[in-house]
Design a protein around this motif. Structure first.
Motif, PDB file in Angstrom:
ATOM      1  N   UNK A  49       0.829  -1.205   0.000  1.00 52.97           N
ATOM      2  CA  UNK A  49       0.000   0.000   0.000  1.00 52.97           C
ATOM      3  C   UNK A  49       0.867   1.260   0.000  1.00 52.97           C
ATOM      4  N   UNK A  50       1.821   1.340   0.928  1.00 48.79           N
ATOM      5  CA  UNK A  50       2.670   2.521   1.027  1.00 48.79           C
ATOM      6  C   UNK A  50       4.005   2.131   1.653  1.00 48.79           C
ATOM      7  N   UNK A  51       5.060   2.203   0.867  1.00 54.40           N
ATOM      8  CA  UNK A  51       6.393   1.913   1.391  1.00 54.40           C
ATOM      9  C   UNK A  51       6.919   3.143   2.129  1.00 54.40           C
ATOM     10  N   UNK A  52       7.909   2.951   2.991  1.00 52.72           N
ATOM     11  CA  UNK A  52       8.487   4.112   3.686  1.00 52.72           C
ATOM     12  C   UNK A  52       9.043   5.162   2.722  1.00 52.72           C
ATOM     13  N   UNK A  53       9.613   4.724   1.608  1.00 51.05           N
ATOM     14  CA  UNK A  53      10.149   5.676   0.627  1.00 51.05           C
ATOM     15  C   UNK A  53       9.025   6.492   0.009  1.00 51.05           C
ATOM     16  N   UNK A  54       7.926   5.833  -0.361  1.00 52.43           N
ATOM     17  CA  UNK A  54       6.794   6.545  -0.952  1.00 52.43           C
ATOM     18  C   UNK A  54       6.165   7.496   0.064  1.00 52.43           C
ATOM     19  N   UNK A  55       6.059   7.080   1.311  1.00 49.85           N
ATOM     20  CA  UNK A  55       5.510   7.934   2.369  1.00 49.85           C
ATOM     21  C   UNK A  55       6.346   9.194   2.538  1.00 49.85           C
ATOM     22  N   UNK A  56       7.662   9.033   2.532  1.00 46.97           N
ATOM     23  CA  UNK A  56       8.552  10.189   2.672  1.00 46.97           C
ATOM     24  C   UNK A  56       8.408  11.128   1.481  1.00 46.97           C
ATOM     25  N   UNK A  57       8.334  10.569   0.267  1.00 50.56           N
ATOM     26  CA  UNK A  57       8.194  11.394  -0.922  1.00 50.56           C
ATOM     27  C   UNK A  57       6.892  12.198  -0.882  1.00 50.56           C
ATOM     28  N   UNK A  58       5.798  11.547  -0.533  1.00 53.12           N
ATOM     29  CA  UNK A  58       4.501  12.223  -0.491  1.00 53.12           C
ATOM     30  C   UNK A  58       4.473  13.305   0.585  1.00 53.12           C
ATOM     31  N   UNK A  59       5.074  13.038   1.731  1.00 55.90           N
ATOM     32  CA  UNK A  59       5.045  14.018   2.819  1.00 55.90           C
ATOM     33  C   UNK A  59       5.892  15.252   2.504  1.00 55.90           C
ATOM     34  N   UNK A  60       6.869  15.113   1.606  1.00 54.52           N
ATOM     35  CA  UNK A  60       7.739  16.234   1.249  1.00 54.52           C
ATOM     36  C   UNK A  60       7.288  16.981   0.003  1.00 54.52           C
ATOM     37  N   UNK A  61       6.203  16.551  -0.628  1.00 57.44           N
ATOM     38  CA  UNK A  61       5.776  17.156  -1.882  1.00 57.44           C
ATOM     39  C   UNK A  61       4.274  17.389  -1.854  1.00 57.44           C
ATOM     40  N   UNK A  62       3.867  18.623  -1.604  1.00 57.73           N
ATOM     41  CA  UNK A  62       2.444  18.963  -1.509  1.00 57.73           C
ATOM     42  C   UNK A  62       1.704  18.801  -2.829  1.00 57.73           C
ATOM     43  N   UNK A  63       2.424  18.733  -3.929  1.00 55.18           N
ATOM     44  CA  UNK A  63       1.784  18.619  -5.246  1.00 55.18           C
ATOM     45  C   UNK A  63       1.316  17.205  -5.564  1.00 55.18           C
ATOM     46  N   UNK A  64       1.790  16.203  -4.829  1.00 52.99           N
ATOM     47  CA  UNK A  64       1.398  14.814  -5.077  1.00 52.99           C
ATOM     48  C   UNK A  64      -0.022  14.605  -4.552  1.00 52.99           C
ATOM     49  N   UNK A  65      -0.923  14.189  -5.432  1.00 55.23           N
ATOM     50  CA  UNK A  65      -2.335  13.984  -5.080  1.00 55.23           C
ATOM     51  C   UNK A  65      -2.628  12.555  -4.650  1.00 55.23           C
ATOM     52  N   UNK A  66      -1.814  11.606  -5.122  1.00 57.22           N
ATOM     53  CA  UNK A  66      -2.033  10.197  -4.811  1.00 57.22           C
ATOM     54  C   UNK A  66      -0.691   9.490  -4.867  1.00 57.22           C
ATOM     55  N   UNK A  67      -0.465   8.605  -3.918  1.00 53.91           N
ATOM     56  CA  UNK A  67       0.794   7.876  -3.857  1.00 53.91           C
ATOM     57  C   UNK A  67       0.495   6.462  -3.362  1.00 53.91           C
ATOM     58  N   UNK A  68       0.994   5.469  -4.077  1.00 51.78           N
ATOM     59  CA  UNK A  68       0.720   4.075  -3.743  1.00 51.78           C
ATOM     60  C   UNK A  68       1.847   3.227  -4.313  1.00 51.78           C
ATOM     61  N   UNK A  69       2.203   2.143  -3.646  1.00 51.70           N
ATOM     62  CA  UNK A  69       3.334   1.321  -4.077  1.00 51.70           C
ATOM     63  C   UNK A  69       2.900  -0.076  -4.536  1.00 51.70           C
ATOM     64  N   UNK A  70       1.605  -0.236  -4.852  1.00 48.24           N
ATOM     65  CA  UNK A  70       1.142  -1.518  -5.370  1.00 48.24           C
ATOM     66  C   UNK A  70       1.498  -1.640  -6.840  1.00 48.24           C
ATOM     67  N   UNK A  71       1.565  -2.857  -7.345  1.00 51.47           N
ATOM     68  CA  UNK A  71       1.859  -3.091  -8.752  1.00 51.47           C
ATOM     69  C   UNK A  71       0.615  -2.811  -9.577  1.00 51.47           C
ATOM     70  N   UNK A  72       0.778  -2.303 -10.796  1.00 54.86           N
ATOM     71  CA  UNK A  72      -0.369  -2.047 -11.635  1.00 54.86           C
ATOM     72  C   UNK A  72      -0.046  -1.177 -12.830  1.00 54.86           C
ATOM     73  N   UNK A  73      -1.032  -0.399 -13.249  1.00 55.44           N
ATOM     74  CA  UNK A  73      -0.886   0.463 -14.411  1.00 55.44           C
ATOM     75  C   UNK A  73      -1.914   1.584 -14.332  1.00 55.44           C
ATOM     76  N   UNK A  74      -1.775   2.572 -15.203  1.00 61.67           N
ATOM     77  CA  UNK A  74      -2.725   3.679 -15.277  1.00 61.67           C
ATOM     78  C   UNK A  74      -3.509   3.530 -16.584  1.00 61.67           C
ATOM     79  N   UNK A  75      -4.824   3.491 -16.472  1.00 60.74           N
ATOM     80  CA  UNK A  75      -5.701   3.423 -17.643  1.00 60.74           C
ATOM     81  C   UNK A  75      -6.252   4.821 -17.883  1.00 60.74           C
ATOM     82  N   UNK A  76      -6.094   5.316 -19.101  1.00 58.98           N
ATOM     83  CA  UNK A  76      -6.550   6.671 -19.432  1.00 58.98           C
ATOM     84  C   UNK A  76      -7.712   6.615 -20.416  1.00 58.98           C
ATOM     85  N   UNK A  77      -8.691   7.487 -20.190  1.00 58.26           N
ATOM     86  CA  UNK A  77      -9.805   7.673 -21.119  1.00 58.26           C
ATOM     87  C   UNK A  77      -9.825   9.150 -21.483  1.00 58.26           C
TER      88      UNK A  77
END
Length: 93
Positions: A24-52
Motif C-alpha cells: 500500500x505505502x512503502x516508507x520511501x513513498x511515504x517520505x516522498x509524499x510528505x515532502x511534496x504537496x503537489x502529489x495527489x495520490x501515492x501508492x506502491x502496489x503493482x499495476x498500471x494507469x488506464x486513461x480515457x
C-alpha cells in the motif's frame, strides 16, 4: 513552490511487476509524499494507469493487483482522477 498556480498535470504509474508484490505505502513513498504537496495520490502496489480521453476530459484510473508473485491476482481501481478542459490540475473522481 506550492503557492504557484497549477498549470499542468502529470500521471506517473508503477511498473506492473518490478520489485515484487508491492505494498500500500512503502516508507520511501511515504517520505516522498510528505515532502511534496503537489502529489495527489501515492501508492506502491503493482499495476498500471488506464486513461480515457474525450474532447472535454481526461480520466486516469490507477489499476492495481494484490500480487504478482503468482497467477490469478484480482485487479481493482485504487484511485481515479479527472482533468477537465480549461481547468488545470487533477480532481479526484
Amino acid at each position: 513552490d506550492p503557492k504557484t498556480p497549477v498549470v499542468a498535470t502529470e500521471f506517473v504509474g508503477t511498473s506492473i511487476t518490478s520489485t515484487g508484490d508491492g505494498s500500500e505505502m512503502s516508507p520511501i513513498m511515504q517520505a516522498m509524499a510528505s515532502e511534496n504537496e503537489c502529489v495527489r495520490f501515492c501508492n506502491d502496489q503493482r499495476g498500471y494507469v488506464r486513461l480515457e480521453l474525450t474532447p472535454k476530459t481526461l480520466r486516469a484510473d490507477f489499476r492495481v493487483v494484490e500480487y504478482v508473485s503468482r497467477p490469478g491476482s484480482p485487479i481493482k481501481t485504487r484511485a481515479s482522477f479527472v482533468v477537465e478542459d480549461g481547468r488545470p490540475g487533477a480532481q479526484q473522481a
